[in-house]
Write an enzyme that holds these catalytic residues in place. Structure first.
Site, mmCIF file in Angstrom:
data_model
loop_
_atom_site.group_PDB
_atom_site.id
_atom_site.type_symbol
_atom_site.label_atom_id
_atom_site.label_comp_id
_atom_site.label_asym_id
_atom_site.label_seq_id
_atom_site.Cartn_x
_atom_site.Cartn_y
_atom_site.Cartn_z
ATOM 1 N N LYS A 227 0.845 -1.178 -0.036
ATOM 2 C CA LYS A 227 0.118 -0.160 -0.022
ATOM 3 C C LYS A 227 0.972 1.509 0.018
ATOM 4 C CE LYS A 227 -1.674 2.043 3.582
ATOM 5 N NZ LYS A 227 -2.190 2.609 4.893
ATOM 6 N N ASP A 245 -6.387 0.962 1.150
ATOM 7 C CA ASP A 245 -6.484 1.458 2.648
ATOM 8 C C ASP A 245 -7.996 0.860 2.868
ATOM 9 O OD1 ASP A 245 -8.083 3.062 1.522
ATOM 10 O OD2 ASP A 245 -7.356 4.796 2.428
#
Length: 362
Positions: A227, A245
């Site tokens: 991420k 997320d």
């Protein structure tokens, strides 16, 4: 002599008559027993099958005509749903929400997903990473610090950090206790201090103090996962990536883009729905919508621009006036998360976030 003969004849006739009477009585006995048994037994009640009249072909035809057939409920078109809600005096959300969602083909899913992204691009034309940064190093550190806290809190903290340690070389040599004190407002400050000092050392030792532009290199640094790597690649190097997320995960499942729950699998499933060139902007659109309207506990369904395309419409507040009160940041008239937002955001009516200790109004 004659008298004796007469007596014998009479006796013989009498014996014959007695024998005949006995024979008759023997024949009559079974009939009497059967009659007695029939009289003693209780009368049997006729069954419905015996008493009911036979059904005729006409009766069967009539029954078939009068018996209602089970019909599957039809899907209600968005226009009819909106018209029905308006006729009932109920508020209609932005768009025309679908009452009941039906399974869709792969092609239909791709079209719906891309249309949602196009709609969100119109709503958030100024969408951008909500972390303040001036170079790849600052973005990398800020993204690591954003775990388990808000971008606003990170943006209020990093000015002090970068003023004292502006380069990887300087942060790599920093006193951990001093860094911990600076990062305390971000939460988990000890673990985050270890990560940012560790990744700074990694940059100095392995990459000459420069942030690498490859996924496989970035994920080798302490505290850097896929991420974080995609945030840096997409926004500091212009290389497409999907940022999965908590907001992104929640929304793509609400929209039924995927049923996966693991970030890596979500990334692959959603990435297959869009051209690679659109991945970074897609991430911004989804995350911005999750932060401003499609909240975890109470989505603002009543003002959602993609209501007709959302299978989860109705999970949140559908009354437009009540839904408006749930909006955050610039959509709700409040400051944003960046202290130094892009000009496009300001031109659209967005407001900068206050410095640490200020009041954000969110």
């Amino acid at each position: 002599m004659a008298e004796k003969t007469a007596k014998k004849t009479a006796s013989a006739a009498k014996a014959a008559a007695s024998a005949k009477a006995a024979e008759s009585a023997e024949k009559a006995a079974p009939a009497k027993r059967a009659a007695s048994a029939k009289k003693a037994a209780p009368a049997r009640t006729a069954t419905p099958a015996e008493t009911a009249p036979a059904k005729t072909a006409t009766a069967r035809t009539t029954a078939a005509k009068t018996t209602p057939k089970k019909v599957a409920p039809k899907e209600v078109a968005p226009k009819k749903v909106a018209a029905g809600r308006a006729a009932a005096g109920k508020p209609v959300a932005a768009g025309k929400p679908v009452a009941a969602w039906k399974p869709e083909s792969r092609t239909a899913l791709v079209r719906r997903a891309r249309r949602i992204d196009r709609e969100l691009a119109e709503v958030y034309p100024y969408a951008h990473p909500e972390l303040d940064f001036e170079n790849p190093f600052q973005l990398l550190v800020a993204t690591v610090l954003s775990a388990q806290t808000t971008d606003l809190r990170v943006n209020q903290t990093t000015p002090t950090l970068f003023a004292k340690y502006p380069t990887p070389e300087e942060l790599a040599e920093a006193n951990p206790e001093e860094v911990e004190e600076i990062l305390r407002p971000c939460g988990f400050f000890r673990a985050k201090t270890k990560s940012v000092i560790g990744l700074s050392k990694g940059l100095v030792e392995s990459f000459g103090g420069e942030v690498p532009g490859r996924l496989e290199d970035l994920v080798k640094l302490p505290g850097v996962g896929r991420k974080t790597a995609f945030v840096v690649l997409g926004n500091a190097f212009g290389r497409p990536g999907i940022t999965v997320d908590t907001h992104f995960q929640r929304l793509v499942r609400r929209w039924r883009w995927t049923e996966e729950t693991e970030p890596d699998k979500i990334e692959a499933a959603v990435g297959a729905l869009f051209p690679k060139s659109e991945w970074t902007d897609l991430s911004h659109h989804v995350i911005w919508h999750g932060r401003r309207m499609c909240h975890a506990r109470k989505p603002a369904c009543g003002v959602c621009p993609i209501a007709p395309l959302c299978p989860a419409y109705g999970e949140g507040e559908t009354d437009p006036e009540k839904a408006k009160k749930l909006l955050k940041y610039e959509k709700g008239g409040f400051p944003g998360q960046r202290l130094k937002p892009p000009q496009a955001y300001l031109d659209a009516g967005g407001r900068p976030a206050p410095p640490l200790g200020g009041v954000s109004g969110t």
